[in-house]
Design a protein around this motif. Structure first.
Motif, PDB file in Angstrom:
ATOM      1  N   VAL A   1       6.865  -4.421  -0.959  1.00 26.35           N
ATOM      2  CA  VAL A   1       6.319  -5.401  -1.911  1.00 26.35           C
ATOM      3  C   VAL A   1       6.241  -4.792  -3.310  1.00 26.35           C
ATOM      4  N   ASP A   2       6.112  -3.477  -3.388  1.00 24.05           N
ATOM      5  CA  ASP A   2       6.093  -2.816  -4.692  1.00 24.05           C
ATOM      6  C   ASP A   2       7.347  -3.286  -5.443  1.00 24.05           C
ATOM      7  N   SER A   3       7.190  -3.692  -6.706  1.00 19.30           N
ATOM      8  CA  SER A   3       8.282  -4.407  -7.381  1.00 19.30           C
ATOM      9  C   SER A   3       9.561  -3.575  -7.476  1.00 19.30           C
ATOM     10  N   GLU A   4       9.410  -2.281  -7.747  1.00 20.98           N
ATOM     11  CA  GLU A   4      10.602  -1.428  -7.896  1.00 20.98           C
ATOM     12  C   GLU A   4      11.350  -1.310  -6.563  1.00 20.98           C
ATOM     13  N   HIS A   5      10.570  -1.153  -5.510  1.00 25.38           N
ATOM     14  CA  HIS A   5      11.181  -0.938  -4.185  1.00 25.38           C
ATOM     15  C   HIS A   5      11.747  -2.230  -3.630  1.00 25.38           C
TER      16      HIS A   5
ATOM     17  N   MET B   1       1.272   8.890 -12.601  1.00 27.92           N
ATOM     18  CA  MET B   1       1.217   9.237 -11.176  1.00 27.92           C
ATOM     19  C   MET B   1       1.773   8.085 -10.351  1.00 27.92           C
ATOM     20  N   ASN B   2       1.558   6.854 -10.826  1.00 27.43           N
ATOM     21  CA  ASN B   2       2.102   5.713 -10.072  1.00 27.43           C
ATOM     22  C   ASN B   2       3.609   5.880  -9.877  1.00 27.43           C
ATOM     23  N   LYS B   3       4.307   6.311 -10.928  1.00 30.10           N
ATOM     24  CA  LYS B   3       5.763   6.469 -10.774  1.00 30.10           C
ATOM     25  C   LYS B   3       6.068   7.639  -9.849  1.00 30.10           C
TER      26      LYS B   3
ATOM     27  N   LEU C   1       4.173   8.516  -7.284  1.00 28.23           N
ATOM     28  CA  LEU C   1       3.962   7.982  -5.929  1.00 28.23           C
ATOM     29  C   LEU C   1       5.170   7.136  -5.530  1.00 28.23           C
ATOM     30  N   GLU C   2       5.701   6.393  -6.493  1.00 28.23           N
ATOM     31  CA  GLU C   2       6.831   5.497  -6.185  1.00 28.23           C
ATOM     32  C   GLU C   2       8.123   6.264  -5.916  1.00 28.23           C
ATOM     33  N   VAL C   3       8.297   7.423  -6.553  1.00 25.72           N
ATOM     34  CA  VAL C   3       9.462   8.258  -6.239  1.00 25.72           C
ATOM     35  C   VAL C   3       9.395   8.638  -4.761  1.00 25.72           C
TER      36      VAL C   3
ATOM     37  N   ASN D   1       0.830  -1.217   0.000  1.00 22.92           N
ATOM     38  CA  ASN D   1       0.000   0.000   0.000  1.00 22.92           C
ATOM     39  C   ASN D   1       0.861   1.263   0.000  1.00 22.92           C
ATOM     40  N   LYS D   2       1.264   1.691  -1.215  1.00 21.25           N
ATOM     41  CA  LYS D   2       2.221   2.807  -1.324  1.00 21.25           C
ATOM     42  C   LYS D   2       1.631   4.128  -0.870  1.00 21.25           C
ATOM     43  N   GLU D   3       0.289   4.281  -0.976  1.00 19.24           N
ATOM     44  CA  GLU D   3      -0.328   5.561  -0.599  1.00 19.24           C
ATOM     45  C   GLU D   3       0.008   5.929   0.850  1.00 19.24           C
TER      46      GLU D   3
HETATM   47 MG    MG Z   1       5.510  -0.567  -8.700  1.00 22.44          MG
END
Ligand code: MG
Ligand code: NAD
Length: 382
Positions: A146-150, A214-216, A218-220, A121-123
């Protein structure tokens, strides 16, 4: 290594894949939560036998209770139910797979209960990352992304001796379904167009976020919070193949990357087995078959959400919470066909113009920023 989990958001895309990994690794399930899907939840409870099942919506909880009269399970509802699931005695790990800022308070509760957090839950980190990470340090709770990039970055950082060794993180980005289109060409795009993601099958909200980039954004912010780095040290590269899941560049110029097929079960499994690895039955990457790997800069003109997110990240305070709350409201309005694709970033910007940013916010300031941003978007929509 995880032995028993509490799974917040069991009926979603991450939730379902988590339960596949649970079966594969033979983990116990102490609690499951969902929003409204009663039938699906009934099946999950019969199969995984948690002690607690939570439906966020009270009527759905009532319906689930009636269906499960023959099963020894407690059924709860609402935000209190989510909080209870987050602190379950029988679980050592809490998987946060709900979508949106509703995940914030249960994540904090799980941290205070000293659980391992397998964080999808990145939010939560976007709204309140500084507060959440400080609380995790204070309580000695481990947050494993769990987010794949992180997760890729987390894997590349095993053996790193401190953040001064890191020159920058490079988050890869598939580019989404609208890669290569101009700002004008994107105006007419509909929810049906946006829901066709090229490489990943995910929930509706994150799929739209992937289309706007926006997903990217949020991921930044998620990466800044997880690894305590300023926005200047978090870059984004478009990588259409979704094979390199992200990279770390160290100060000596060495770059480490994690590669694999696009399959969320790998980061989910690693969050459970870390610091070890377990065998996996899933298809492995065949380097000789995967073709050329390409990297390029994102188009910040066509996709203003990524620029807005970087600006909010630099501003700090409640700016990211305002942006996130406004984005959630705007994305659901877009999914309902009430606004156009490029209205999403316009509404987010309007909310940022309308709601005052507070610096060094407390939890209540963050929750209020989220509510105020949602009100600002709703009042624009009429
Ligand atoms: Mg991701
Ligand atoms: P999804 O929409 O498929 O599932 C969301 C889950 O949350 C469902 O179980 C739903 O019942 C529950 N939920 C929704 N609203 C709720 C509410 N108000 N209260 C309580 N529960 C609620 O979403 P998803 O794609 O699984 O994504 C979940 C989270 O993981 C998001 O934060 C997303 O950004 C992140 N994430 C997802 C993926 C992916 O591949 N799907 C990858 C990386 C990160």
């Amino acid at each position: 290594m995880t032995k028993a989990i509490s799974l917040l958001g069991a009926t979603g895309s991450i939730g379902r894949q988590t339960l596949q990994v649970v079966q594969e690794l033979g983990l116990q399930v102490a609690a499951l939560t969902a929003h409204t899907r009663v039938e699906e939840m009934e099946q999950l409870v019969r199969r995984f036998r948690p002690a607690l099942a939570v439906m966020f919506q009270p009527e759905a909880a009532e319906a689930l209770r009636r269906r499960l009269e023959d099963v020894d399970v407690e059924v709860a509802s609402g935000p209190e139910g989510l909080l209870r699931a987050a602190c379950m005695d029988g679980a050592d790990t809490v998987v946060t797979a709900v979508v949106g800022s509703v995940g914030l308070e249960p994540t904090l509760a799980a941290i205070r209960a000293k659980k391992r957090i397998a964080l999808a839950n990145k939010e939560t980190l976007v709204c309140a990352g500084e507060l959440v990470m400080a609380e995790a340090r204070r309580c000695g709770a481990r947050i494993v992304p769990v987010d794949s990039e992180h997760s890729a970055i987390f894997q590349c950082l095993q053996g790193c001796h401190g953040k001064e060794e890191i020159r920058r993180l490079i988050l890869t980005c598939s580019g989404g379904p609208f890669f290569g289109l101009s700002y004008q060409e994107l105006e007419g795009k509909t929810a049906a167009d946006a829901l066709k993601h090229p490489n990943w099958s995910m929930g509706a909200k994150i799929t739209v976020d992937s289309a706007t980039l926006m997903n990217k954004g949020l991921e930044v912010i998620e990466a800044m919070r997880l690894y305590d780095l300023p926005v200047e040290q978090v870059d984004v590269a478009i990588h259409r193949q979704s094979i390199v899941h992200s990279l770390v560049e160290f100060r000596d110029g060495a770059m480490l990357a994690q590669l694999g097929t696009p399959d969320m079960k790998l980061p989910i499994r690693y969050a459970f087995t870390w610091p070890q690895r377990a065998a996996s039955p899933d298809r492995k990457l065949d380097l000789l078959q995967c073709g050329p790997l390409t990297f390029q800069a994102p188009d910040m003109e066509a996709f203003p959400c990524l620029r807005i997110a970087r600006e909010c990240a630099a501003a700090g305070g409640t700016a990211c919470a305002i942006m996130n709350g406004a984005n959630e409201e705007a994305v659901y309005a877009f999914l309902d066909g009430r606004i156009g694709f490029q209205d999403i970033h316009r509404l987010v910007q309007r909310a940022l113009d309308a709601v005052e940013v507070k610096y060094t916010p407390c939890l209540e300031d963050i929750l209020e920023a989220d509510r105020a941003a949602r009100r600002a978007v709703r009042s624009h929509l009429g």
